[in-house]
Scaffold this motif. Structure first.
Motif, PDB file in Angstrom:
ATOM      1  N   SER A  22      -8.559 -39.576 -38.198  1.00  0.00           N
ATOM      2  CA  SER A  22      -8.108 -38.301 -39.158  1.00  0.00           C
ATOM      3  C   SER A  22      -9.598 -37.394 -39.808  1.00  0.00           C
ATOM      4  CB  SER A  22      -7.284 -38.767 -40.572  1.00  0.00           C
ATOM      5  OG  SER A  22      -7.075 -37.598 -41.270  1.00  0.00           O
ATOM      6  N   PHE A  24      -9.348 -35.039 -41.865  1.00  0.00           N
ATOM      7  CA  PHE A  24      -8.846 -34.153 -42.878  1.00  0.00           C
ATOM      8  C   PHE A  24      -9.760 -34.266 -44.083  1.00  0.00           C
ATOM      9  CE2 PHE A  24      -4.742 -31.576 -43.337  1.00  0.00           C
ATOM     10  CZ  PHE A  24      -4.756 -31.131 -42.278  1.00  0.00           C
ATOM     11  N   ASP A  28      -9.822 -29.037 -46.112  1.00  0.00           N
ATOM     12  CA  ASP A  28      -8.582 -29.042 -45.052  1.00  0.00           C
ATOM     13  C   ASP A  28      -7.440 -28.998 -46.029  1.00  0.00           C
ATOM     14  OD1 ASP A  28     -10.229 -28.891 -42.664  1.00  0.00           O
ATOM     15  OD2 ASP A  28     -10.401 -30.951 -42.741  1.00  0.00           O
ATOM     16  N   PHE A  32      -4.662 -25.967 -46.404  1.00  0.00           N
ATOM     17  CA  PHE A  32      -3.020 -26.455 -46.009  1.00  0.00           C
ATOM     18  C   PHE A  32      -2.416 -26.117 -47.447  1.00  0.00           C
ATOM     19  CE2 PHE A  32       0.433 -29.500 -46.141  1.00  0.00           C
ATOM     20  CZ  PHE A  32       1.000 -28.859 -45.303  1.00  0.00           C
ATOM     21  N   SER A 165       5.955 -32.429 -38.851  1.00  0.00           N
ATOM     22  CA  SER A 165       5.503 -33.432 -39.755  1.00  0.00           C
ATOM     23  C   SER A 165       5.368 -34.589 -39.088  1.00  0.00           C
ATOM     24  CB  SER A 165       6.701 -33.656 -40.925  1.00  0.00           C
ATOM     25  OG  SER A 165       6.628 -32.483 -41.380  1.00  0.00           O
ATOM     26  N   LEU A 168       2.250 -34.498 -36.805  1.00  0.00           N
ATOM     27  CA  LEU A 168       0.960 -34.606 -37.685  1.00  0.00           C
ATOM     28  C   LEU A 168       0.753 -35.900 -38.282  1.00  0.00           C
ATOM     29  CD1 LEU A 168      -1.010 -32.563 -39.131  1.00  0.00           C
ATOM     30  CD2 LEU A 168       0.378 -32.283 -40.941  1.00  0.00           C
ATOM     31  N   THR A 172      -2.761 -37.518 -37.714  1.00  0.00           N
ATOM     32  CA  THR A 172      -3.773 -37.496 -38.719  1.00  0.00           C
ATOM     33  C   THR A 172      -3.563 -38.567 -39.781  1.00  0.00           C
ATOM     34  OG1 THR A 172      -2.602 -35.826 -40.128  1.00  0.00           O
ATOM     35  CG2 THR A 172      -4.024 -35.029 -38.206  1.00  0.00           C
ATOM     36  N   PHE A 174      -1.138 -37.925 -42.027  1.00  0.00           N
ATOM     37  CA  PHE A 174      -0.794 -37.128 -42.997  1.00  0.00           C
ATOM     38  C   PHE A 174       0.623 -37.781 -43.391  1.00  0.00           C
ATOM     39  CE2 PHE A 174       0.509 -33.199 -45.205  1.00  0.00           C
ATOM     40  CZ  PHE A 174      -0.744 -32.561 -45.577  1.00  0.00           C
ATOM     41  N   SER A 179       5.306 -34.431 -46.351  1.00  0.00           N
ATOM     42  CA  SER A 179       5.073 -33.035 -45.936  1.00  0.00           C
ATOM     43  C   SER A 179       6.394 -32.543 -45.604  1.00  0.00           C
ATOM     44  CB  SER A 179       4.419 -33.278 -44.376  1.00  0.00           C
ATOM     45  OG  SER A 179       4.963 -33.907 -43.617  1.00  0.00           O
ATOM     46  N   LEU A 338      -2.537 -31.510 -31.227  1.00  0.00           N
ATOM     47  CA  LEU A 338      -2.984 -31.884 -32.320  1.00  0.00           C
ATOM     48  C   LEU A 338      -4.235 -33.008 -32.161  1.00  0.00           C
ATOM     49  CD1 LEU A 338       0.020 -32.476 -34.730  1.00  0.00           C
ATOM     50  CD2 LEU A 338      -1.873 -31.010 -35.243  1.00  0.00           C
ATOM     51  N   VAL A 356      -3.362 -26.729 -39.188  1.00  0.00           N
ATOM     52  CA  VAL A 356      -2.244 -27.299 -39.613  1.00  0.00           C
ATOM     53  C   VAL A 356      -1.499 -26.295 -40.402  1.00  0.00           C
ATOM     54  CG1 VAL A 356      -1.348 -28.982 -41.331  1.00  0.00           C
ATOM     55  CG2 VAL A 356      -3.288 -29.683 -39.576  1.00  0.00           C
ATOM     56  N   LEU A 359       0.254 -24.494 -37.919  1.00  0.00           N
ATOM     57  CA  LEU A 359       1.506 -25.321 -37.429  1.00  0.00           C
ATOM     58  C   LEU A 359       2.681 -25.210 -38.230  1.00  0.00           C
ATOM     59  CD1 LEU A 359       2.021 -27.005 -34.929  1.00  0.00           C
ATOM     60  CD2 LEU A 359       1.334 -29.012 -36.641  1.00  0.00           C
TER      61      LEU A 359
END
Length: 584
Positions: A22, A24, A28, A32, A165, A168, A172, A174, A179, A338, A356, A359
């Protein structure tokens, strides 16, 4: 608006030194979150303006005062979902640029709605497209059309919320449900409170974010591999640049005929009679503005398609120079982009967050349009005809409550999507299966004066039965041929790579196996390798996707789904290595 499906999770990270982790950073996350905050702010601003004085016309049709530019960008954003942003580059990376010829369908696919459907809907001063069906046939046909549309959008919107979601989360880390809940709640609030005007203006903002995010990937990626000229040369050397494929065989994956002509019907179902788009036409201040907004979508669609193709080519050129990690080689097709973005933009704080945001802008624009159109048809087609004496205040409040209700339903559908496993392919395909018969119903009323209400209902039901028989039947038969065990987490799977191909799969004959062969078959693999490792002609599609995950005796599979008639022993070895992992 590719079709291969994998229902297995990526394998656990391998212990090598070339891992994608990841990337992020705090910047980042700020980028987002800024997308969500600005989207919510735009919606609340339009909700606050005139609060207490809103009429049902303002809420559902923006008081019919929208200009050409915002309507055009909203039309573009409505079906430019995150699934498409992930899917088109993956399609180009794996099978070459033949898919680009889908752009040939855009001209007729937008010209016909501009001069046939828009004048009819606009001059009748409708709110719901299905009002036309009552004027042409009767109330029963109108209700049938409305219920069919609601079924189509309810099934689809949960998938659109869940798909990005999930991808992602896999790439990552996430948080998946954070999300999903954040997107669902933000979208529900600004759609329900701000109405169509808020949806259109947030679509404008989100469209610009989508353009910017994709443009950044193209610029940074091409700069790292030596420029777009080098990208083109590398793609040409490896056979990715496709000429016009004029093979009339409908069972070839993509040809000019299936893309150009089948794409016209896809575009007509999306931009001609779908309530989400018709509602935007009807919000225009004049009929001319509505027609111009439809025209303006044409160059925008071409730019979007070209950007998706360029990302796929840049990704291909990039992985000729830089090695893939084990995670990437084992990833499902909808995760390719991704992984590439996180790899490419690593060390550039803010840019992974921008992509992201790009996206999720696709998801927000699609879901908000679904909420708003569902609230409109429910109010106008199923409630107001039976309760015509509702006051403006009560009707406005009820419309907001309905929009909130659909938002909660969307979250519920996202949860159901997480539990559906292999059946999810059928769920997302339903969007296309329903679109064709609805287009046929409207065309029957407009072009055949002799058609009567019983004929319209029978035609709609016959179209739906046929579409479901072909679409669901092919999926069930593939499942029956056997597949790898479902992962224990129950929710790790990937989705059809983009809406376009899923929709087209129900409007055109399903492609099966290409008649051409690229050469000797390599060893079967438990993952989809880079195109650099092995090339295959455009060959496998929706009806073959599941069977490719578990090769049958006597058939060996290359990494791209090529099928040959030899290699039983290699098949057995490939299945042993598969270990619960489906190839896409």
């Amino acid at each position: 608006m590719s079709v291969a499906v994998s229902t297995s999770a990526p394998l656990p990270p391998a212990s090598d030194t070339n891992m994608v982790t990841s990337t992020f950073s705090l910047v980042d996350y700020v980028v987002f979150v800024l997308l969500l905050v600005l989207s919510l702010a735009i919606g609340l601003y339009h909700a606050y303006r005139g609060w207490g004085r809103h009429t049902i016309g303002q809420l559902l049709l923006a008081d019919r005062k929208m200009g050409c530019f915002p309507v055009a960008l909203s039309l573009l954003a409505t079906f430019q979902s995150a699934v498409a942003i992930l899917g088109v580059p993956s399609e180009i990376y794996r099978f070459g640029t033949q898919y680009w010829f889908l752009g040939c369908s855009y001209f007729l696919g937008l010209l016909i709605p501009a001069h046939v459907f828009i004048p009819i809907f606009y001059r009748l001063h409708l709110t719901s497209a299905y009002e036309y069906l009552e004027l042409r046939f009767n109330k029963a046909v109108r209700v049938c059309g409305t219920v069919t549309f609601i079924f189509q959008m309810v099934i689809y919107m949960g998938v659109v919320l869940y798909a990005p979601s999930l991808a992602l989360n896999a790439v990552t880390g996430f948080d998946l449900w954070l999300s999903v809940l954040t997107l669902g709640i933000v979208c529900t609030v600004y759609t329900a409170l701000g109405g169509l005007k808020a949806v259109i203006w947030t679509d404008v903002f989100q469209t610009l974010v989508m353009f910017l995010g994709q443009l950044v990937v193209i610029i940074v990626g091409s700069a790292k591999v030596g420029g777009l000229g080098h990208v083109w040369d590398v793609a040409s050397q490896h056979g990715l640049i496709s000429g016009i494929e004029l093979d009339p065989d409908p069972f070839v994956r993509h040809t000019f005929w299936t893309l150009a002509f089948g794409g016209v019907f896809m575009m007509l179902s999306l931009y001609g009679v779908n309530q989400a788009q018709v509602q935007r036409y009807l919000s225009s201040r004049t009929e001319k503005a509505a027609v111009l907004s439809c025209y303006a979508v044409f160059p925008c669609q071409q730019v979007v398609l070209c950007m998706g193709c360029l990302i796929g080519l840049v990704m291909f050129a990039y992985y000729q120079e830089y090695p893939m990690s084990t995670q990437q080689t084992q990833a499902a097709p909808d995760q390719f982009v991704l992984y590439f973005v996180m790899d490419l933009l690593r060390g550039l704080p803010g840019l992974p967050g921008l992509f992201v945001a790009c996206l999720f802008s696709g998801s927000l624009s699609t879901i908000s349009s679904a909420f708003n159109s569902l609230a409109t048809v429910t109010m106008e087609d199923l409630i107001r005809p039976w309760f015509p004496h509702f006051s403006e205040v009560r009707a406005t409040m009820l419309s907001r409550i309905i929009a909130f209700g659909y938002g909660l339903l969307c979250l519920g559908m996202a949860y159901i999507s997480s539990q559906m496993g292999p059946v999810l392919q059928a769920a997302i395909s339903i969007f296309g299966m329903v679109g064709g018969p609805l287009l046929g119903l409207f065309c029957l009323g407009m072009f055949f004066p002799c058609a009567n209400p019983p004929g319209a209902i029978v035609g709609l039901l016959a179209g739906l039965i046929m579409a479901f028989w072909i679409g669901i039947g092919s999926t069930v038969s593939s499942l029956g041929s056997g597949r790898a065990p479902t992962p224990s987490n129950g929710s790790s799977f990937s989705l059809p790579s983009n809406l376009t191909a899923v929709t087209m799969a129900t409007l055109m004959p399903s492609t099966t196996i290409s008649k051409r062969n690229a050469g000797p078959d390599p060893e079967p693999s438990d993952h989809l390798p880079s195109v650099a490792e092995t090339r295959c002609p455009p060959a496998h599609v929706l009806s073959e996707a599941t069977s490719l995950q578990n090769p049958q005796p006597g058939r060996s599979l290359c990494g791209h789904g090529c099928v040959s008639g030899e290699g039983e022993q290699r098949d057995a070895e490939g299945q042993q290595r598969q270990g619960g992992r489906g190839c896409a």
